[in-house]
Design a protein around this motif. Structure first.
Motif, PDB file in Angstrom:
ATOM      1  N   PRO A 109       0.797  -1.231   0.000  1.00  0.00           N
ATOM      2  CA  PRO A 109       0.000   0.000   0.000  1.00  0.00           C
ATOM      3  C   PRO A 109       0.830   1.283   0.000  1.00  0.00           C
ATOM      4  O   PRO A 109       0.310   2.355  -0.324  1.00  0.00           O
ATOM      5  N   TYR A 110       2.112   1.187   0.366  1.00  0.00           N
ATOM      6  CA  TYR A 110       2.962   2.372   0.449  1.00  0.00           C
ATOM      7  C   TYR A 110       3.803   2.591  -0.812  1.00  0.00           C
ATOM      8  O   TYR A 110       4.469   3.626  -0.926  1.00  0.00           O
ATOM      9  N   LEU A 114      -3.346   3.919   8.172  1.00  0.00           N
ATOM     10  CA  LEU A 114      -3.164   2.621   7.532  1.00  0.00           C
ATOM     11  C   LEU A 114      -2.222   1.749   8.343  1.00  0.00           C
ATOM     12  O   LEU A 114      -2.500   0.563   8.584  1.00  0.00           O
TER      13      LEU A 114
END
Length: 214
Positions: free
Chosen positions: A151-152, A196
């Motif tokens: 996700p990063y 997150l």
């Protein structure tokens, strides 16, 4: 007090996240309501604190998670590969730094014969941000505690070329020309990544993803 239960971990992380989120919200609101020339100063202060909470929360939450896993009194064979690697880091480093077969054999023998023993997972000095939490260091931290870095991946440029760049310029006393719109984008992205990361660690604890999959 050691973190022995999932509930204790969730509470600690939620509490730490809450005060950071509140302070950042105040800083952002102050920057929005302040007019020039004072707004430029407010934005530079905002950049410094935004980075401080970025590094501070990632480090704190990671260390709390390590402490939680270490307190579960698991055997090495119960853990997934990331935590086995962490537990045996000292031996692996010693093995890497030598070409001696005697050391390699000793290390392999130690690893194989220790799997049924209670795991000794280090907690102190493991999460190292180096006061420069860029995308590469974040990737290593997620690998250490077995979180998904995917996700990063699209945020790497924002972390390195914007957040770290602006913060380093502020830290070294340079003038940073950041307008409110750019700061708002950075604020939303960084707080989003912090949320997150919080959810990833809490989900990992709840689902016990640190355990070996049968």
């Amino acid at each position: 007090m050691k973190i022995r239960t999932t509930e204790q971990l969730l509470e600690k992380i939620d509490t730490d996240f809450a005060w950071r989120r509140k302070e950042l919200s105040v800083i952002f609101g102050n920057a929005k309501s302040t007019k020039e020339p004072l707004q430029s100063t407010a934005l530079r202060v905002g950049i410094a604190l935004l980075y401080a909470h970025w590094e501070g929360f990632i480090k704190y939450a990671s260390e709390m998670y390590l402490e939680f896993v270490a307190s579960q009194k698991l055997r090495y064979c119960d853990l997934n590969h990331s935590f086995i690697a962490l537990a045996f880091r000292k031996e692996l480093i010693e093995c890497e730094e030598t070409n001696k077969s005697t050391i390699h054999n000793k290390t392999v023998k130690f690893l194989l014969e220790s799997m049924e023993e209670r795991a000794q997972i280090p907690c102190q000095g493991v999460i190292k941000t180096k006061s420069n939490l860029n995308s590469e260091i974040l990737k290593e931290i997620t690998a250490t505690i077995d979180l998904d870095f995917t996700p990063y991946e699209l945020k790497c440029n924002l972390i390195d070329a914007e957040l770290l760049k602006y913060r380093n310029e502020v830290a070294h006393g340079q003038y940073v020309n950041v307008n409110l719109s750019d700061f708002e984008t950075l604020y939303n992205e960084v707080t989003g990544m912090l949320n997150l990361f919080k959810n990833q660690i809490q989900n990992a604890a709840i689902t016990k993803s640190f355990l070996k999959v049968s």
